[in-house]
Design a protein around this motif. Structure first.
Motif: not given
Ligand SMILES: Cc1cc2nc3c(=O)[nH]c(=O)nc-3n(C[C@H](O)[C@H](O)[C@H](O)COP(=O)(O)O)c2cc1C
Lengths: 442, 228
Positions: A36-37, A167-169, A256-257, A266-269
């Motif tokens: 997702r965004g 959102a995705k380091p 930041g996250m 989604e799991v990353f975000i």
């Protein structure tokens, strides 16, 4: 004897809540993770958990409409021959052409230029619309190098080397086939209609020592004119900022996250990275420890929504902020007026985040010509400029109330925290106490 | 012919002078002495000049080159001719990692061997290597041609898109979604032209095998998840 067994209220689990259950069913049905965004949606400590103290006996405020409160910021004064000066400390973050329509990119440029600030390209290269309408344009240098070329590099006002995103380091990018129009495909040198993966690491350097040489090369190519930013996701802000400074950055961007993304798992975000609030003080401390605070500028992003957030980020030591999601909302993203269309997409205004599917009824996160044509870049640009103006006025209102004649004079001492968590992360006292928890490490 | 001695002239002066050259400039030939492994030598040129570098260079030599012909009379460090747009870059010795990374056009010739990740993410460049290339070469290669007269290391062409790979020697192992493909007449013709352009004689296109994308990972399919 018979017992009467009174019915109890159906009890839902807070561990297995409705969203969690629906996600398990979705995974079981499809066999693929959710993409997702947007940014993290769960509640985490944020700027709302901080308050300004305001002036009182020991400090006197500035007159709201009469006494000046500066908002300008200079970025890139360390090495660049041509640093940029922005009228306001709120910039537009990098969002790719590809994830956004050409109209949306143009609108961002128009709005930023009216407001006297910069906008940023993204993963997918520079479009002429965007360059034409942006007074100050930051050109991103990303692992994919889609659309990368020395002519655009020279046309840019600043260069931003993207190491990571909040959102995705540690993650790369993704643009699904349905958004690959002829134009997007051509700019990325790839066939139409296929999924485009952007690598998570740069193809020709790894680590801070290489980055130092890479930055030197970019400076040599552009004759040392342009400020070079390094953008990092909120992973290990103290060390990452220190290494970016060592590598020769003029400006460090810490995301930041809560920071938005065009399309990520989604799991990353939701599960990777530190909250924006937790990133700022370690980043500032790294700059201070190196004697570089205010010499290398710090730009903070990830969940900035209003002038209070801006003022709080600056008070914690940032030189400027960047906005992504909020800028899209100002253009018209997730507008309740489009509710019937969001319903058709099985969602509702305010929750629409399937930006990767390219069916955005607002015409922003799409490459479908009929949808994209719905966004009028001039009107949308005007809306963004209005919003930026309001945020600036709000930040000034707070700065004056705290007795400061420039937003950069805001300081941690102006703040207190509502929760122990926020107090620890922002390193300001818990309200009503002089207690700053968690001191003793970086 | 202009001679620039990097023992006495700074890198900044050299690159600035090269950047001042435009189409039709008087000075078209440069000789660079004492490069001593320096980084970012002759980067960002945008004119049809000829640059002869007399010695070995460090990172990113001839980076983002347009139109110029750059010859390294020695070996090259990582990222030689990275993101090259056009022109010609020749390395007489060996090249380190990421040679020709993300290149969009022009011809890169490496007379010796190239290390790992040669042609990574290439986007239209042609690369000809007389010796061997290391592992993970042509990773995510999008377009262009990579020609190797020697052997290729592990995971050649992993996640490759539309680039064409021609290898004369052995390939240790192909990467995900990279397969051997038939050499049709058009490929023999294209390869023969590339060999000629690179100044390689006595080697026939029939000695090579062609590798490219199986195009199975182009759109995500859960049944391919093990390939990622
Ligand atoms: C639609 C969209 C596309 C994005 N594309 C990029 C990109 O190409 N490169 C990048 O560094 N960051 C990208 N980002 C992240 C933003 O630059 C920024 O870090 C983030 O949006 C800031 O958080 P916010 O959305 O809460 O303001 C994107 C964000 C969004 C919402």
């Amino acid at each position: 004897m018979t017992y009467h067994n009174p019915p109890t209220t159906p009890r839902f689990s807070s561990t297995f809540d409705a969203y969690t259950l629906s996600e398990i069913r979705r995974a079981a049905a499809t066999g693929i993770y959710d993409i997702r965004g947007g940014g993290a949606k769960r509640k985490i400590p944020h700027f709302d958990d901080l308050l300004f103290l305001g002036a009182s006996m020991s400090r006197y405020p500035l007159e709201g409409y009469r006494e000046k409160c500066g908002t300008n910021v200079v970025l890139g004064s360390r090495f660049a021959k041509k640093p940029v000066e922005l009228k306001i400390p709120i910039t537009i973050a990098g969002m790719s052409f590809g994830s956004l329509s050409a109209q949306a990119k143009e609108a961002l440029g128009r709005g930023a230029s009216i407001a006297g600030t910069s906008t940023t390209t993204g993963d997918g290269g520079m479009t002429p619309e965007e360059r034409g309408q942006s007074k100050t344009l930051v050109y991103q240098y990303l692992p994919s190098r889609y659309g990368m070329n020395p002519d655009d590099l020279r046309k840019a006002d600043c260069i931003e080397v993207v190491v990571g995103q909040g959102a995705k380091p540690g993650g790369g990018g993704m643009l699904l086939g349905q958004k690959i129009s002829d134009r997007v495909a051509e700019m990325r040198n790839l066939p139409k209609g296929i999924d485009q993966r952007s690598a998570c690491r740069h193809p020709d350097w790894t680590g801070p020592d290489d980055l130092e040489i890479k930055i030197m090369e970019l400076r040599e190519i552009t004759d040392w004119e342009k400020p070079i930013y390094v953008k990092i996701g909120g992973a290990r802000p103290y060390y990452d900022v220190a290494l970016a400074v060592k590598a020769g950055a003029d400006v460090v961007v810490v995301d930041g996250m809560q920071g938005g993304t065009a399309a990520t798992q989604e799991v990353f975000i939701e599960h990777v990275g530190q909250p924006t609030l937790a990133c700022i003080r370690p980043a500032v401390q790294a700059l201070q420890d190196l004697g570089m605070h205010r010499k290398v500028q710090l730009v903070v992003s990830g969940g900035i929504r209003n002038g209070a957030d801006v003022a709080k980020a600056l008070a914690l030591g940032a030189d400027a902020v960047a906005i992504g999601t909020a800028a899209l909302v100002a253009l018209g993203d997730n507008d309740p007026a489009l509710e019937p269309e969001y319903k058709k997409l099985n969602t509702t205004a305010g929750a629409y985040d399937d930006w990767h599917e390219g069916q955005d009824p607002a015409g922003i996160t799409t490459q479908t010509p009929e949808l994209a044509a719905r966004l009028d870049p001039v009107r949308a640009g005007r809306r963004l400029a209005n919003y930026l103006k309001v945020m600036t006025l709000e930040a000034q209102t707070i700065a004056r109330a705290a007795g400061h004649n420039h937003v950069h004079n805001l300081e941690p001492e102006d703040l207190c925290a509502l929760t122990i968590e926020a107090a620890a992360m922002a390193r300001v006292p818990l309200a009503g106490t002089s207690w700053i928890p968690g001191q003793g490490g970086v | 012919m202009r001679t620039v001695d990097l023992a006495r002239t700074s890198l900044r002066e050299l690159n600035a002078e090269l950047h001042r050259q435009t189409e039709g400039a008087n000075e078209t030939g440069f000789v660079v002495l004492n490069p001593r492994g320096g980084h970012a030598i002759a980067v960002g040129i945008d004119a049809p000049v000829d640059v002869q570098i007399k010695g070995s260079v460090g990172y990113y030599c001839a980076g983002m080159n347009k139109k110029a012909s750059v010859t390294v009379h020695g070996s090259a460090g990582p990222g030689v001719a990275e993101n090259m747009m056009s022109g010609r870059v020749v390395v007489m010795g060996d090249a380190s990692q990421y040679a020709g990374a993300t290149g969009r056009g022009g011809l890169l010739v490496i007379e010796g061997n190239a290390s790992s990740r040669c042609g990574i993410s290439m986007k239209g460049i042609d690369i000809v290597v007389r010796g061997n290339i290391g592992h993970m070469s042509a990773f995510m290669a999008q377009s262009g041609n990579l020609v190797v007269l020697g052997d290729a290391g592990d995971a050649l062409g992993d996640s490759i898109y539309e680039a064409r790979l021609f290898v004369r020697g052995k390939v240790k192992r192909l990467g995900a979604d990279c397969i051997e493909k038939e050499m049709r007449a058009e490929h023999h013709e294209a390869l023969a032209k590339l060999l000629e352009a690179a100044g390689i004689r006595g080697v026939a296109s029939t000695e090579f095998r062609r590798y490219g994308s199986a195009r199975k990972l182009y759109n995500f399919n859960i049944d391919n998840a093990d390939a990622y």
